[in-house]
Scaffold this motif. Structure first.
Motif, PDB file in Angstrom:
ATOM      1  N   ALA A  50       0.824  -1.212   0.000  1.00  0.00           N
ATOM      2  CA  ALA A  50       0.000   0.000   0.000  1.00  0.00           C
ATOM      3  C   ALA A  50       0.859   1.264   0.000  1.00  0.00           C
ATOM      4  O   ALA A  50       0.332   2.377  -0.078  1.00  0.00           O
ATOM      5  CB  ALA A  50      -0.923  -0.007   1.223  1.00  0.00           C
ATOM      6  N   GLY A  51       2.165   1.111   0.129  1.00  0.00           N
ATOM      7  CA  GLY A  51       3.048   2.287   0.091  1.00  0.00           C
ATOM      8  C   GLY A  51       3.210   2.968   1.436  1.00  0.00           C
ATOM      9  O   GLY A  51       3.588   4.144   1.505  1.00  0.00           O
ATOM     10  N   VAL A  52       2.932   2.233   2.512  1.00  0.00           N
ATOM     11  CA  VAL A  52       3.145   2.779   3.862  1.00  0.00           C
ATOM     12  C   VAL A  52       4.490   2.239   4.361  1.00  0.00           C
ATOM     13  O   VAL A  52       4.829   1.079   4.109  1.00  0.00           O
ATOM     14  CB  VAL A  52       2.000   2.329   4.808  1.00  0.00           C
ATOM     15  N   LYS A  53       5.246   3.088   5.061  1.00  0.00           N
ATOM     16  CA  LYS A  53       6.554   2.646   5.549  1.00  0.00           C
ATOM     17  C   LYS A  53       6.371   1.671   6.723  1.00  0.00           C
ATOM     18  O   LYS A  53       5.387   1.757   7.466  1.00  0.00           O
ATOM     19  CB  LYS A  53       7.403   3.844   5.960  1.00  0.00           C
ATOM     20  N   VAL A  54       7.342   0.776   6.855  1.00  0.00           N
ATOM     21  CA  VAL A  54       7.208  -0.309   7.832  1.00  0.00           C
ATOM     22  C   VAL A  54       8.041  -0.036   9.086  1.00  0.00           C
ATOM     23  O   VAL A  54       9.220   0.319   8.996  1.00  0.00           O
ATOM     24  CB  VAL A  54       7.653  -1.649   7.186  1.00  0.00           C
ATOM     25  N   CYS A  55       7.391  -0.197  10.229  1.00  0.00           N
ATOM     26  CA  CYS A  55       8.062  -0.159  11.528  1.00  0.00           C
ATOM     27  C   CYS A  55       7.923  -1.556  12.100  1.00  0.00           C
ATOM     28  O   CYS A  55       6.808  -1.992  12.396  1.00  0.00           O
ATOM     29  CB  CYS A  55       7.387   0.882  12.426  1.00  0.00           C
ATOM     30  N   CYS A  56       9.019  -2.276  12.216  1.00  0.00           N
ATOM     31  CA  CYS A  56       8.923  -3.682  12.618  1.00  0.00           C
ATOM     32  C   CYS A  56      10.158  -4.104  13.402  1.00  0.00           C
ATOM     33  O   CYS A  56      11.280  -3.919  12.937  1.00  0.00           O
ATOM     34  CB  CYS A  56       8.778  -4.544  11.363  1.00  0.00           C
ATOM     35  N   GLY A  57       9.924  -4.664  14.583  1.00  0.00           N
ATOM     36  CA  GLY A  57      11.042  -5.099  15.409  1.00  0.00           C
ATOM     37  C   GLY A  57      10.623  -6.217  16.330  1.00  0.00           C
ATOM     38  O   GLY A  57       9.804  -7.068  15.964  1.00  0.00           O
ATOM     39  N   GLY A  58      11.181  -6.217  17.536  1.00  0.00           N
ATOM     40  CA  GLY A  58      10.889  -7.328  18.431  1.00  0.00           C
ATOM     41  C   GLY A  58      11.137  -6.993  19.887  1.00  0.00           C
ATOM     42  O   GLY A  58      11.328  -5.831  20.250  1.00  0.00           O
ATOM     43  N   ILE A  59      11.116  -8.051  20.687  1.00  0.00           N
ATOM     44  CA  ILE A  59      11.227  -7.901  22.148  1.00  0.00           C
ATOM     45  C   ILE A  59      12.337  -8.820  22.647  1.00  0.00           C
ATOM     46  O   ILE A  59      12.392  -9.990  22.266  1.00  0.00           O
ATOM     47  CB  ILE A  59       9.905  -8.303  22.849  1.00  0.00           C
ATOM     48  N   LEU A  60      13.178  -8.301  23.522  1.00  0.00           N
ATOM     49  CA  LEU A  60      14.202  -9.116  24.186  1.00  0.00           C
ATOM     50  C   LEU A  60      13.724  -9.435  25.601  1.00  0.00           C
ATOM     51  O   LEU A  60      13.036  -8.616  26.224  1.00  0.00           O
ATOM     52  CB  LEU A  60      15.513  -8.336  24.305  1.00  0.00           C
ATOM     53  N   GLY A  61      14.125 -10.594  26.103  1.00  0.00           N
ATOM     54  CA  GLY A  61      13.869 -10.863  27.519  1.00  0.00           C
ATOM     55  C   GLY A  61      12.638 -11.707  27.782  1.00  0.00           C
ATOM     56  O   GLY A  61      12.141 -11.763  28.901  1.00  0.00           O
ATOM     57  N   MET A  62      12.141 -12.396  26.740  1.00  0.00           N
ATOM     58  CA  MET A  62      10.952 -13.229  26.946  1.00  0.00           C
ATOM     59  C   MET A  62      11.339 -14.675  27.258  1.00  0.00           C
ATOM     60  O   MET A  62      10.478 -15.543  27.334  1.00  0.00           O
ATOM     61  CB  MET A  62      10.062 -13.196  25.696  1.00  0.00           C
ATOM     62  N   GLY A  63      12.655 -14.927  27.367  1.00  0.00           N
ATOM     63  CA  GLY A  63      13.123 -16.300  27.593  1.00  0.00           C
ATOM     64  C   GLY A  63      13.710 -16.903  26.333  1.00  0.00           C
ATOM     65  O   GLY A  63      14.043 -18.093  26.298  1.00  0.00           O
ATOM     66  N   GLU A  64      13.857 -16.088  25.303  1.00  0.00           N
ATOM     67  CA  GLU A  64      14.382 -16.576  24.013  1.00  0.00           C
ATOM     68  C   GLU A  64      15.898 -16.795  24.096  1.00  0.00           C
ATOM     69  O   GLU A  64      16.571 -16.200  24.938  1.00  0.00           O
ATOM     70  CB  GLU A  64      14.041 -15.575  22.887  1.00  0.00           C
ATOM     71  N   SER A  65      16.408 -17.619  23.200  1.00  0.00           N
ATOM     72  CA  SER A  65      17.844 -17.903  23.162  1.00  0.00           C
ATOM     73  C   SER A  65      18.536 -16.921  22.213  1.00  0.00           C
ATOM     74  O   SER A  65      17.878 -16.175  21.474  1.00  0.00           O
ATOM     75  CB  SER A  65      18.060 -19.325  22.653  1.00  0.00           C
ATOM     76  N   HIS A  66      19.863 -16.976  22.196  1.00  0.00           N
ATOM     77  CA  HIS A  66      20.593 -16.153  21.216  1.00  0.00           C
ATOM     78  C   HIS A  66      20.189 -16.546  19.800  1.00  0.00           C
ATOM     79  O   HIS A  66      20.036 -15.687  18.934  1.00  0.00           O
ATOM     80  CB  HIS A  66      22.103 -16.316  21.419  1.00  0.00           C
ATOM     81  N   ASP A  67      19.993 -17.835  19.582  1.00  0.00           N
ATOM     82  CA  ASP A  67      19.588 -18.286  18.241  1.00  0.00           C
ATOM     83  C   ASP A  67      18.244 -17.675  17.831  1.00  0.00           C
ATOM     84  O   ASP A  67      18.042 -17.336  16.664  1.00  0.00           O
ATOM     85  CB  ASP A  67      19.494 -19.818  18.193  1.00  0.00           C
ATOM     86  N   ASP A  68      17.334 -17.571  18.780  1.00  0.00           N
ATOM     87  CA  ASP A  68      16.034 -16.958  18.455  1.00  0.00           C
ATOM     88  C   ASP A  68      16.218 -15.487  18.072  1.00  0.00           C
ATOM     89  O   ASP A  68      15.540 -14.969  17.174  1.00  0.00           O
ATOM     90  CB  ASP A  68      15.081 -17.054  19.658  1.00  0.00           C
ATOM     91  N   ARG A  69      17.141 -14.811  18.754  1.00  0.00           N
ATOM     92  CA  ARG A  69      17.392 -13.395  18.414  1.00  0.00           C
ATOM     93  C   ARG A  69      18.034 -13.285  17.039  1.00  0.00           C
ATOM     94  O   ARG A  69      17.721 -12.359  16.274  1.00  0.00           O
ATOM     95  CB  ARG A  69      18.296 -12.761  19.475  1.00  0.00           C
ATOM     96  N   ILE A  70      18.925 -14.213  16.738  1.00  0.00           N
ATOM     97  CA  ILE A  70      19.552 -14.224  15.408  1.00  0.00           C
ATOM     98  C   ILE A  70      18.474 -14.476  14.346  1.00  0.00           C
ATOM     99  O   ILE A  70      18.444 -13.809  13.300  1.00  0.00           O
ATOM    100  CB  ILE A  70      20.680 -15.280  15.360  1.00  0.00           C
ATOM    101  N   ASP A  71      17.557 -15.389  14.634  1.00  0.00           N
ATOM    102  CA  ASP A  71      16.446 -15.646  13.692  1.00  0.00           C
ATOM    103  C   ASP A  71      15.653 -14.366  13.438  1.00  0.00           C
ATOM    104  O   ASP A  71      15.290 -14.053  12.299  1.00  0.00           O
ATOM    105  CB  ASP A  71      15.485 -16.703  14.262  1.00  0.00           C
ATOM    106  N   LEU A  72      15.369 -13.640  14.519  1.00  0.00           N
ATOM    107  CA  LEU A  72      14.595 -12.389  14.359  1.00  0.00           C
ATOM    108  C   LEU A  72      15.366 -11.386  13.506  1.00  0.00           C
ATOM    109  O   LEU A  72      14.813 -10.790  12.560  1.00  0.00           O
ATOM    110  CB  LEU A  72      14.273 -11.777  15.733  1.00  0.00           C
ATOM    111  N   LEU A  73      16.646 -11.209  13.830  1.00  0.00           N
ATOM    112  CA  LEU A  73      17.450 -10.234  13.072  1.00  0.00           C
ATOM    113  C   LEU A  73      17.522 -10.622  11.596  1.00  0.00           C
ATOM    114  O   LEU A  73      17.426  -9.757  10.709  1.00  0.00           O
ATOM    115  CB  LEU A  73      18.862 -10.150  13.671  1.00  0.00           C
ATOM    116  N   PHE A  74      17.656 -11.901  11.338  1.00  0.00           N
ATOM    117  CA  PHE A  74      17.721 -12.373   9.948  1.00  0.00           C
ATOM    118  C   PHE A  74      16.397 -12.080   9.235  1.00  0.00           C
ATOM    119  O   PHE A  74      16.362 -11.562   8.115  1.00  0.00           O
ATOM    120  CB  PHE A  74      18.059 -13.865   9.932  1.00  0.00           C
TER     121      PHE A  74
END
Ligand code: SAM
Ligand code: DTB
Ligand code: SF4
Length: 330
Positions: free
Chosen positions: A183-207
């Protein structure tokens, strides 16, 4: 880096570097693409609070948890416009409205949100909204009303996501993001740290974030605000170096995006925040409230930014106007 050739291994290699080496690299990338003294300041308002049917384990607004958040129906357009004007006077350059909805639904409530956006734009502010899932038509109507950004977080990596939200899928999130983009709207998209996720889960999010095409213009990195009554209320706070590592890796992978040091600054301490700014964070929420939880006092925040030699972008714009002076001089 061209994000078509980015692999998860590249992301893991950056994420796993020695912290100071990583911060140095991120600070260098930051300086190549941004004014390192400028901080984009967004202000947040919950325009429809609580009673949400979703089961997001981190969220105080889910109807499934007893968190003491008082539900409130959709605010009036004039009350939102008043709050936006106040935020602008306080130095905000973007006004973001949030609704505790699973999804936007066509009808009078959605029409009212469209009016809110038009009023926010009329004040000269950038507009942002986060209303849950959207279909393509709704994304288009939001753009026509003047929406600049839509916030819709992936929250974590795909695998971990399924353990914190069961009422919608990762693919649902990606689909809404596609509608917003198309639709041509800019995207704001991220995540949350500290929910019990592993480093691998954070790497998955960043990827997942960095491989989007184009990359999100705005990337909020939240640390969990652990609210009593939610299933995550007893999670340990994230360590300061994990927050800095996440910000620095996001900066390197998404060099032109605004990386927001988002929820969780109250719990963080000034030194960690300072390191995050050094590592490439260049956006914050300004104002003493996020959606339902507290955020630092604006006066303290302004003084803190000044001590670091940083300034809000709205202040920048005001300076430029003063520097340019009146069109006709006496
Ligand atoms: N209901 C909409 C949705 O979920 O897309 C919009 C509002 S929702 C509150 C917006 C985002 O706030 C969530 O995606 C989540 O990333 C973040 N959030 C919610 N509760 C949080 C908490 N306790 N700590 C940190 N971030 C939180
Ligand atoms: C985002 O990434 N963080 C903001 C905004 N986008 C909507 C929300 C943070 C919410 C923190 C918990 C609360 O105040 O209710
Ligand atoms: Fe509802 Fe959004 Fe909270 Fe999930 S994060 S419970 S969808 S308000």
């Amino acid at each position: 880096m061209d994000n078509d050739s980015l692999t998860r291994d590249h992301v893991a290699a950056f994420y796993g570097r020695g912290l100071l080496d990583l911060v140095y690299e991120a600070a260098s990338v930051h300086r190549r693409h941004h004014d390192p003294a400028a901080v984009q300041c967004a202000s947040l308002l919950s325009v429809k609070t609580g009673g949400c049917p979703e089961d997001c384990a981190y969220c105080p607004q889910s109807a499934r948890y007893d968190t003491g958040v008082e539900s409130a129906g959709l605010m009036s357009v004039s009350a939102v416009a008043t709050a936006a004007a106040r935020a602008r006077a306080g130095g905000a350059d973007r006004f973001c409205i949030g609704a505790a909805w699973r999804q936007a639904t066509d009808g009078p409530a959605f029409d009212r949100v469209l009016e809110m956006i038009t009023r926010i734009k009329a004040l000269g502010l950038e507009s942002c909204a986060t209303l849950g899932m959207l279909d393509r038509g709704q994304a288009e109507r939001l753009r026509e009303a003047g929406l600049d950004y839509y916030n819709h977080n992936l929250d974590s990596g795909r695998e971990f996501y399924a353990s914190i939200v069961t009422t919608r899928s990762y693919d649902d999130r990606l689909e809404t993001l596609r509608h917003v983009r198309e639709a041509g709207v800019k995207v704001c998209c991220g995540g949350i740290l500290g929910m019990g996720e592993s480093h691998d889960d954070r790497i998955d999010l960043l990827f997942e974030l960095a491989r989007q095409h184009p990359q999100p213009e705005s990337v909020p990195i939240n640390t969990l605000v652990a609210v009593e009554g939610t299933p995550l209320e007893h999670r340990d706070p994230v360590s300061w170096d994990d927050v800095v590592r996440m910000i620095a890796t996001a900066r390197i992978l998404m060099p032109v995006s605004k990386v927001r040091l988002s929820a969780g600054r109250m719990q963080m301490g000034e030194v960690t925040q300072a390191l995050c700014f050094l590592a490439g964070a260049n956006s914050i929420f300004l104002g003493d409230r996020l959606l339902t939880t507290p955020n630092p006092e604006p006066d303290a925040d302004s003084a803190f930014l000044e001590r670091l030699g940083l300034r809000g972008e709205a202040a920048d714009a005001a300076c430029e106007q003063v520097a340019a002076g009146p069109a006709v001089r006496p």
